[in-house]
Write an enzyme that holds these catalytic residues in place. Sequence first.
Site, PDB file in Angstrom:
ATOM      1  N   HIS A  40      -7.836  -8.852   8.457  1.00  0.00           N
ATOM      2  CA  HIS A  40      -8.585  -8.050   7.493  1.00  0.00           C
ATOM      3  C   HIS A  40      -9.349  -8.903   6.495  1.00  0.00           C
ATOM      4  O   HIS A  40      -9.732  -8.421   5.428  1.00  0.00           O
ATOM      5  CB  HIS A  40      -7.632  -7.106   6.754  1.00  0.00           C
ATOM      6  CG  HIS A  40      -7.095  -6.034   7.651  1.00  0.00           C
ATOM      7  ND1 HIS A  40      -5.976  -5.300   7.340  1.00  0.00           N
ATOM      8  CD2 HIS A  40      -7.499  -5.598   8.869  1.00  0.00           C
ATOM      9  CE1 HIS A  40      -5.734  -4.444   8.312  1.00  0.00           C
ATOM     10  NE2 HIS A  40      -6.638  -4.615   9.252  1.00  0.00           N
TER      11      HIS A  40
ATOM     12  N   PHE B 234       0.804  -1.223   0.000  1.00  0.00           N
ATOM     13  CA  PHE B 234       0.000   0.000   0.000  1.00  0.00           C
ATOM     14  C   PHE B 234       0.829   1.262   0.000  1.00  0.00           C
ATOM     15  O   PHE B 234       0.519   2.220  -0.700  1.00  0.00           O
ATOM     16  CB  PHE B 234      -0.868   0.034   1.277  1.00  0.00           C
ATOM     17  CG  PHE B 234      -2.030  -0.880   1.215  1.00  0.00           C
ATOM     18  CD1 PHE B 234      -2.028  -2.069   1.920  1.00  0.00           C
ATOM     19  CD2 PHE B 234      -3.127  -0.564   0.436  1.00  0.00           C
ATOM     20  CE1 PHE B 234      -3.107  -2.917   1.865  1.00  0.00           C
ATOM     21  CE2 PHE B 234      -4.209  -1.414   0.382  1.00  0.00           C
ATOM     22  CZ  PHE B 234      -4.206  -2.588   1.099  1.00  0.00           C
TER      23      PHE B 234
HETATM   24  P1  NAD Z   1      -8.263  -1.420   3.166  1.00  0.00           P
HETATM   25  O1  NAD Z   1      -7.148  -0.550   2.776  1.00  0.00           O
HETATM   26  O2  NAD Z   1      -9.657  -0.980   2.995  1.00  0.00           O
HETATM   27  O3  NAD Z   1      -8.066  -1.909   4.657  1.00  0.00           O
HETATM   28  C1  NAD Z   1      -9.143  -2.135   5.493  1.00  0.00           C
HETATM   29  C2  NAD Z   1      -8.510  -1.926   6.819  1.00  0.00           C
HETATM   30  O4  NAD Z   1      -8.034  -0.597   6.785  1.00  0.00           O
HETATM   31  C3  NAD Z   1      -9.369  -2.077   8.004  1.00  0.00           C
HETATM   32  O5  NAD Z   1      -8.777  -3.041   8.837  1.00  0.00           O
HETATM   33  C4  NAD Z   1      -9.333  -0.758   8.710  1.00  0.00           C
HETATM   34  O6  NAD Z   1      -9.026  -0.912  10.074  1.00  0.00           O
HETATM   35  C5  NAD Z   1      -8.183  -0.088   8.083  1.00  0.00           C
HETATM   36  N1  NAD Z   1      -8.385   1.321   7.940  1.00  0.00           N
HETATM   37  C6  NAD Z   1      -9.454   1.989   8.335  1.00  0.00           C
HETATM   38  N2  NAD Z   1      -9.279   3.288   8.089  1.00  0.00           N
HETATM   39  C7  NAD Z   1      -8.085   3.412   7.518  1.00  0.00           C
HETATM   40  C8  NAD Z   1      -7.331   4.497   7.045  1.00  0.00           C
HETATM   41  N3  NAD Z   1      -7.794   5.751   7.133  1.00  0.00           N
HETATM   42  N4  NAD Z   1      -6.116   4.277   6.515  1.00  0.00           N
HETATM   43  C9  NAD Z   1      -5.645   3.028   6.436  1.00  0.00           C
HETATM   44  N5  NAD Z   1      -6.307   1.960   6.879  1.00  0.00           N
HETATM   45  C10 NAD Z   1      -7.504   2.162   7.405  1.00  0.00           C
HETATM   46  O7  NAD Z   1      -8.034  -2.754   2.496  1.00  0.00           O
HETATM   47  P2  NAD Z   1      -8.353  -3.025   0.998  1.00  0.00           P
HETATM   48  O8  NAD Z   1      -7.695  -2.072   0.101  1.00  0.00           O
HETATM   49  O9  NAD Z   1      -9.821  -3.243   0.902  1.00  0.00           O
HETATM   50  O10 NAD Z   1      -7.593  -4.327   0.849  1.00  0.00           O
HETATM   51  C11 NAD Z   1      -8.133  -5.398   1.579  1.00  0.00           C
HETATM   52  C12 NAD Z   1      -7.014  -5.889   2.243  1.00  0.00           C
HETATM   53  O11 NAD Z   1      -5.959  -6.001   1.290  1.00  0.00           O
HETATM   54  C13 NAD Z   1      -6.488  -5.000   3.325  1.00  0.00           C
HETATM   55  O12 NAD Z   1      -6.934  -5.514   4.540  1.00  0.00           O
HETATM   56  C14 NAD Z   1      -4.989  -5.154   3.159  1.00  0.00           C
HETATM   57  O13 NAD Z   1      -4.460  -5.740   4.334  1.00  0.00           O
HETATM   58  C15 NAD Z   1      -4.849  -6.090   2.103  1.00  0.00           C
HETATM   59  N6  NAD Z   1      -3.694  -6.141   1.273  1.00  0.00           N
HETATM   60  C16 NAD Z   1      -3.256  -7.384   1.178  1.00  0.00           C
HETATM   61  C17 NAD Z   1      -2.213  -7.619   0.395  1.00  0.00           C
HETATM   62  C18 NAD Z   1      -1.846  -9.033   0.337  1.00  0.00           C
HETATM   63  O14 NAD Z   1      -2.734  -9.839   0.697  1.00  0.00           O
HETATM   64  N7  NAD Z   1      -0.651  -9.358  -0.033  1.00  0.00           N
HETATM   65  C19 NAD Z   1      -1.545  -6.577  -0.311  1.00  0.00           C
HETATM   66  C20 NAD Z   1      -2.061  -5.271  -0.175  1.00  0.00           C
HETATM   67  C21 NAD Z   1      -3.167  -5.063   0.636  1.00  0.00           C
HETATM   68  N1  APR Z   2      10.840  -6.922   2.493  1.00  0.00           N
HETATM   69  C1  APR Z   2      10.700  -6.068   3.549  1.00  0.00           C
HETATM   70  N2  APR Z   2       9.789  -5.066   3.587  1.00  0.00           N
HETATM   71  C2  APR Z   2       9.006  -4.898   2.512  1.00  0.00           C
HETATM   72  C3  APR Z   2       9.080  -5.737   1.365  1.00  0.00           C
HETATM   73  C4  APR Z   2      10.056  -6.784   1.393  1.00  0.00           C
HETATM   74  N3  APR Z   2      10.208  -7.626   0.372  1.00  0.00           N
HETATM   75  N4  APR Z   2       8.173  -5.301   0.448  1.00  0.00           N
HETATM   76  C5  APR Z   2       7.545  -4.233   0.992  1.00  0.00           C
HETATM   77  N5  APR Z   2       8.041  -3.998   2.216  1.00  0.00           N
HETATM   78  C6  APR Z   2       7.588  -2.984   3.173  1.00  0.00           C
HETATM   79  C7  APR Z   2       7.296  -1.637   2.554  1.00  0.00           C
HETATM   80  O1  APR Z   2       8.425  -0.797   2.639  1.00  0.00           O
HETATM   81  C8  APR Z   2       6.140  -1.116   3.435  1.00  0.00           C
HETATM   82  O2  APR Z   2       6.607  -0.227   4.438  1.00  0.00           O
HETATM   83  O3  APR Z   2       6.351  -3.467   3.645  1.00  0.00           O
HETATM   84  C9  APR Z   2       5.585  -2.368   4.107  1.00  0.00           C
HETATM   85  C10 APR Z   2       4.148  -2.598   3.756  1.00  0.00           C
HETATM   86  O4  APR Z   2       3.408  -1.589   4.412  1.00  0.00           O
HETATM   87  P1  APR Z   2       1.978  -1.172   3.815  1.00  0.00           P
HETATM   88  O5  APR Z   2       2.091  -1.021   2.346  1.00  0.00           O
HETATM   89  O6  APR Z   2       1.491  -0.035   4.647  1.00  0.00           O
HETATM   90  O7  APR Z   2       1.081  -2.457   4.063  1.00  0.00           O
HETATM   91  P2  APR Z   2       0.438  -2.890   5.435  1.00  0.00           P
HETATM   92  O8  APR Z   2       1.266  -2.468   6.595  1.00  0.00           O
HETATM   93  O9  APR Z   2       0.073  -4.320   5.305  1.00  0.00           O
HETATM   94  O10 APR Z   2      -0.914  -2.016   5.456  1.00  0.00           O
HETATM   95  C11 APR Z   2      -1.711  -2.177   6.617  1.00  0.00           C
HETATM   96  O11 APR Z   2      -3.445  -0.775   5.635  1.00  0.00           O
HETATM   97  O12 APR Z   2      -4.774  -0.164   3.802  1.00  0.00           O
HETATM   98  C12 APR Z   2      -4.691  -0.922   4.975  1.00  0.00           C
HETATM   99  O13 APR Z   2      -5.840  -2.885   5.426  1.00  0.00           O
HETATM  100  C13 APR Z   2      -4.824  -2.367   4.654  1.00  0.00           C
HETATM  101  O14 APR Z   2      -3.810  -4.279   5.687  1.00  0.00           O
HETATM  102  C14 APR Z   2      -3.533  -2.996   5.128  1.00  0.00           C
HETATM  103  C15 APR Z   2      -3.150  -2.041   6.188  1.00  0.00           C
END
Ligand code: NAD
Ligand code: APR
Length: 233
Positions: A114, A29
Amino acid sequence: MLEKWLQTSNYFVVFTGAGMSTESGLPDFRSSTHGLWRKKDPSKLASTEALNNNVDEFIQFYRERVLGVKEYKPHKGHHILADWEEQGIIKSIITQNVDGFHQQAGSKRVAELHGTLQKVHCQACGREYDSEEYVNKEYFCSCGGVLRPNIVLFGEVLPEDAFQFAIREAEKADLFIVLGSSLSVTPANQIPLIAKDNGAKLVIVNQEKTEMDMYADELIHDRKIGELLEALN
Ligand code: NAD
Ligand code: APR
């Protein structure tokens, strides 16, 4: 220190974020290079507001995400974590990810805070389908209701059973490692602090600074997760 703690730990819990799956090809993200939220406004797409008032764009966005988790696969790091659980080294995985890759790699004790993109359900009758329906452009239930992915959207609460499991595991941990999360989303980002408050060693592995770095006993910002896990295996 991490190697020493791995040898001496009796209750090792792993917490993963989107950074755990970038090496499988899925975007995260917030990373400065390719984070999803650098190009799209999450509140306009990944929210209940979008689901109710912007349904075409919501479906398009999530259809792409479902295609992603169906096309890409767990990488070696996911399999190493599953092997470590098999050997009794890891007790559980708490993940913010919705790709289902930990389970596909063989991990059993996984809490999905999530939800998951592997399933969709009808908003009217609750019936659940595999998210292949979304891939096949089936967006309506046999009852006529609109289908949506089984994930937590902005503004929604986390699944209670997964969240309570995560809290209990954090309270029992003596070693708690975060892999690939910016720790910027509440309430998920409180779980590592619960582990720390209950005496665990907290290690954060992330390519960029996180919001919880000041609480870590060890920070690893200069290694990719897959490479680090292979080196520790
Ligand atoms: P999302 O960004 O809508 O995340 C939902 C989550 O965001 C909720 O748990 C909520 O607590 C939290 N949230 C609420 N308000 C927020 C804010 N202002 N800023 C940031 N987070 C907030 O998730 P999405 O885009 O619908 O994606 C679904 C899921 O995809 C997310 O839960 C994220 O963890 C996930 N994701 C997974 C992967 C992966 O599976 N490799 C990669 C990218 C994202
Ligand atoms: N090795 C180490 N770190 C990595 C790698 C890697 N190969 N690839 C990416 N990263 C780091 C990035 O630098 C970034 O800081 O992983 C981190 C991912 O952070 P986010 O993109 O913020 O993802 P996450 O922490 O899962 O987001 C939390 O936000 O939008 C919501 O629900 C959504 O679950 C998500 C939540």
